[in-house]
Design a protein around this motif. Structure first.
Motif, PDB file in Angstrom:
ATOM      1  N   ARG A 156      -5.394   0.106 -13.511  1.00 44.49           N
ATOM      2  CA  ARG A 156      -4.141  -0.466 -13.026  1.00 44.49           C
ATOM      3  C   ARG A 156      -3.838  -1.784 -13.730  1.00 44.49           C
ATOM      4  NH1 ARG A 156      -3.200  -0.561  -6.507  1.00 44.49           N
ATOM      5  NH2 ARG A 156      -0.933  -0.410  -6.519  1.00 44.49           N
ATOM      6  N   VAL A 157      -2.560  -2.024 -13.978  1.00 43.23           N
ATOM      7  CA  VAL A 157      -2.094  -3.316 -14.480  1.00 43.23           C
ATOM      8  C   VAL A 157      -1.005  -3.795 -13.525  1.00 43.23           C
ATOM      9  CG1 VAL A 157      -0.955  -4.549 -16.367  1.00 43.23           C
ATOM     10  CG2 VAL A 157      -2.626  -2.754 -16.878  1.00 43.23           C
ATOM     11  N   THR A 158      -1.153  -4.998 -13.001  1.00 39.00           N
ATOM     12  CA  THR A 158      -0.173  -5.524 -12.053  1.00 39.00           C
ATOM     13  C   THR A 158       0.251  -6.922 -12.468  1.00 39.00           C
ATOM     14  OG1 THR A 158      -1.905  -6.400 -10.588  1.00 39.00           O
ATOM     15  CG2 THR A 158      -1.095  -4.192 -10.125  1.00 39.00           C
TER      16      THR A 158
ATOM     17  N   GLY B 248      -8.148   9.279  -5.702  1.00 40.09           N
ATOM     18  CA  GLY B 248      -8.981   8.951  -6.847  1.00 40.09           C
ATOM     19  C   GLY B 248      -9.057   7.477  -7.169  1.00 40.09           C
ATOM     20  N   ASP B 249      -8.340   6.635  -6.420  1.00 39.17           N
ATOM     21  CA  ASP B 249      -8.408   5.193  -6.639  1.00 39.17           C
ATOM     22  C   ASP B 249      -9.500   4.628  -5.737  1.00 39.17           C
ATOM     23  OD1 ASP B 249      -8.127   2.532  -7.053  1.00 39.17           O
ATOM     24  OD2 ASP B 249      -6.073   2.367  -6.306  1.00 39.17           O
ATOM     25  N   HIS B 250     -10.642   4.328  -6.330  1.00 44.93           N
ATOM     26  CA  HIS B 250     -11.777   3.817  -5.563  1.00 44.93           C
ATOM     27  C   HIS B 250     -12.037   2.347  -5.889  1.00 44.93           C
ATOM     28  CE1 HIS B 250     -12.579   7.848  -4.156  1.00 44.93           C
ATOM     29  NE2 HIS B 250     -12.621   8.286  -5.396  1.00 44.93           N
ATOM     30  N   GLY B 251     -11.002   1.641  -6.323  1.00 44.90           N
ATOM     31  CA  GLY B 251     -11.144   0.225  -6.615  1.00 44.90           C
ATOM     32  C   GLY B 251     -11.354  -0.590  -5.352  1.00 44.90           C
TER      33      GLY B 251
ATOM     34  N   LEU C  60      13.089  -2.434   2.515  1.00 49.23           N
ATOM     35  CA  LEU C  60      12.014  -2.108   1.598  1.00 49.23           C
ATOM     36  C   LEU C  60      10.713  -1.944   2.352  1.00 49.23           C
ATOM     37  CD1 LEU C  60      12.857  -4.653  -1.221  1.00 49.23           C
ATOM     38  CD2 LEU C  60      13.005  -2.185  -1.386  1.00 49.23           C
ATOM     39  N   THR C  61       9.853  -1.078   1.838  1.00 51.48           N
ATOM     40  CA  THR C  61       8.516  -0.898   2.376  1.00 51.48           C
ATOM     41  C   THR C  61       7.519  -1.179   1.269  1.00 51.48           C
ATOM     42  OG1 THR C  61       8.363   1.431   1.760  1.00 51.48           O
ATOM     43  CG2 THR C  61       9.393   0.916   3.877  1.00 51.48           C
ATOM     44  N   PRO C  62       6.240  -1.381   1.598  1.00 45.12           N
ATOM     45  CA  PRO C  62       5.254  -1.665   0.560  1.00 45.12           C
ATOM     46  C   PRO C  62       4.942  -0.479  -0.329  1.00 45.12           C
ATOM     47  CG  PRO C  62       4.516  -2.448   2.719  1.00 45.12           C
ATOM     48  CD  PRO C  62       5.702  -1.569   2.936  1.00 45.12           C
ATOM     49  N   SER C  63       5.411   0.707  -0.027  1.00 44.43           N
ATOM     50  CA  SER C  63       5.070   1.868  -0.844  1.00 44.43           C
ATOM     51  C   SER C  63       5.710   1.778  -2.207  1.00 44.43           C
ATOM     52  CB  SER C  63       5.521   3.156  -0.149  1.00 44.43           C
ATOM     53  OG  SER C  63       6.908   3.140   0.019  1.00 44.43           O
TER      54      SER C  63
ATOM     55  N   ASN D 208      -2.057  -4.477  -3.360  1.00 38.23           N
ATOM     56  CA  ASN D 208      -3.316  -4.744  -2.667  1.00 38.23           C
ATOM     57  C   ASN D 208      -3.805  -3.527  -1.905  1.00 38.23           C
ATOM     58  OD1 ASN D 208      -3.385  -7.461  -3.501  1.00 38.23           O
ATOM     59  ND2 ASN D 208      -1.959  -8.025  -1.869  1.00 38.23           N
ATOM     60  N   GLN D 209      -3.273  -2.365  -2.248  1.00 45.39           N
ATOM     61  CA  GLN D 209      -3.645  -1.124  -1.588  1.00 45.39           C
ATOM     62  C   GLN D 209      -4.008  -0.085  -2.639  1.00 45.39           C
ATOM     63  OE1 GLN D 209      -0.226   0.048   0.662  1.00 45.39           O
ATOM     64  NE2 GLN D 209       0.044  -1.954   1.622  1.00 45.39           N
ATOM     65  N   PRO D 210      -4.877   0.882  -2.299  1.00 45.21           N
ATOM     66  CA  PRO D 210      -5.140   1.982  -3.233  1.00 45.21           C
ATOM     67  C   PRO D 210      -3.847   2.689  -3.592  1.00 45.21           C
ATOM     68  CG  PRO D 210      -6.727   1.989  -1.438  1.00 45.21           C
ATOM     69  CD  PRO D 210      -5.687   0.983  -1.070  1.00 45.21           C
ATOM     70  N   MET D 211      -3.701   3.059  -4.853  1.00 44.48           N
ATOM     71  CA  MET D 211      -2.439   3.632  -5.323  1.00 44.48           C
ATOM     72  C   MET D 211      -2.313   5.119  -5.016  1.00 44.48           C
ATOM     73  SD  MET D 211      -3.334   3.551  -9.392  1.00 44.48           S
ATOM     74  CE  MET D 211      -4.502   2.210  -9.275  1.00 44.48           C
TER      75      MET D 211
END
Length: 350
Positions: free
Chosen positions: A72-74, A154-157, A182-185, A148-151
């Motif tokens: 991931r790149v944020t 398979g995202d085990h960060g 808006l929602t965080p999704s 700040n949430q798994p995307m």
């Protein structure tokens, strides 16, 4: 002047009073203008997560062999609570939505031509999806909380806030975005216009931020200057050898300098004996003043052509000029506008 602090370094000196600090960590950087930039590289997705990921990616019929579901790149703008997010799931959702017609490689064309009568007699089923994973993905514009949430599957960060946001981005910003619906999704990144809320007090009725067509271009003169690179990383999101028929690859590169940051999102495709395709998205931001730091410029360039078309137009044919994404980009840009299929400029003001 800016003071550079490397987090975790021994004997790091505090900045002089009143001097802004750039904080660099092993996985990112925080800028005085309010940008917090981070990267993460994870392993290839496991078999047990692949089925769930396939469902999340629009019930995809197949996935790239090397899919980095935790990478991931944020880029978070803490003053507005908005973020740019680059993930494999977002990219493959955009691939499913674009749904290009399937390519046929030379071997398949020859095989079908020799067996056309047999194919018709047996009612053979043809693959009717884009097996090259070509994506129009330009990144996702999301609320910072989504980063700040798994995307997805398979995202085990491990998600933790190593650099907590300043007090300015608290419940008031969250309430403002909620008031704007808006929602965080995450939203699916594509060539369409994405909308996102602006900062402000709860109940703000200011218009939503959105990508708008512009004639303004990136400051290439600034990018050519010898400013020190404070942070650089290259993050692969997926790669496939297309069943030994070539290569399909999506990577994100990010470079942070004292006055600007630059993101290069590159999709690269070579189908052996057939064609080459290059889709590049660059995002540029001057961050040396608060006003400029809220403005992002986006440039999209699509190059494409069969090897026969490129050779006839004066570009190199199949061979070392298209060995990888870097050499192909240099070749296609050198002979531009040969093979140039799309050029779009957009601007986002947070």
């Amino acid at each position: 002047p800016l003071h550079l602090t490397v987090l975790g370094a021994a004997m790091a000196q505090p900045p002089p009073p009143g001097q802004p600090t750039i904080r660099v960590n092993t996985d990112g950087v925080r800028l005085p203008s309010g940008w917090r930039i981070s990267t993460r590289k994870g392993p290839i997705i496991s078999d047990r997560d692949s089925d769930n990921f396939r469902q999340a990616a629009g019930e995809a019929k197949s996935l790239p062999e090397m899919l980095f579901s935790s990478s991931r790149v944020t880029l978070v703008h803490e003053g507005t609570g908005m973020a740019l997010d680059f993930t494999a799931l977002g990219a493959l959702n955009a691939w499913r939505q674009e749904d290009l017609p399937p390519l046929q490689v030379r071997v398949a064309q020859e095989w079908q031509a020799a067996r056309q009568a047999e194919i018709v007699a047996q009612g053979a089923i043809k693959l009717e999806y884009d097996w090259t994973f070509t994506t129009p993905y330009t990144g996702d514009l999301v609320l910072a909380s989504a980063c700040n949430q798994p995307m997805g599957p398979g995202d085990h960060g491990v998600y933790r806030s190593a650099l907590p946001p300043p007090a300015s981005t608290t419940a008031s910003t969250t309430a403002s975005h909620a008031a704007n619906g808006l929602t965080p999704s995450q939203q699916t990144g594509s060539s369409h216009v994405e909308a996102a809320g602006e900062s402000g007090s709860a109940g703000s009725d200011r218009p939503l931020s959105q990508w708008e067509v512009t004639e303004e271009q990136m400051d290439r003169a600034l990018l050519m200057e010898r400013d020190p690179i404070l942070f650089f990383d290259e993050v692969p999101l997926f790669e496939s050898d297309l069943d030994d028929n070539g290569v399909s690859q999506l990577t994100v590169k990010i470079r942070v300098m004292p006055r600007a940051w630059l993101v290069l999102l590159r999709f690269w495709l070579r189908v052996d004996g057939c064609m080459v395709r290059l889709r590049e998205t660059r995002l540029f931001c001057r961050h040396d003043t608060p006003e400029l730091a809220r403005c992002i410029l986006r440039e999209q360039r699509y190059f494409e052509g069969t090897f026969a078309e490129l050779r006839a137009a004066g570009a190199p044919g199949e061979g070392p000029a298209y060995t990888d994404g870097d050499t192909a980009a240099q070749t296609l840009q050198a002979v531009s506008p040969i093979g140039l299929k799309l050029l779009q400029l957009h601007k986002l003001v947070l």
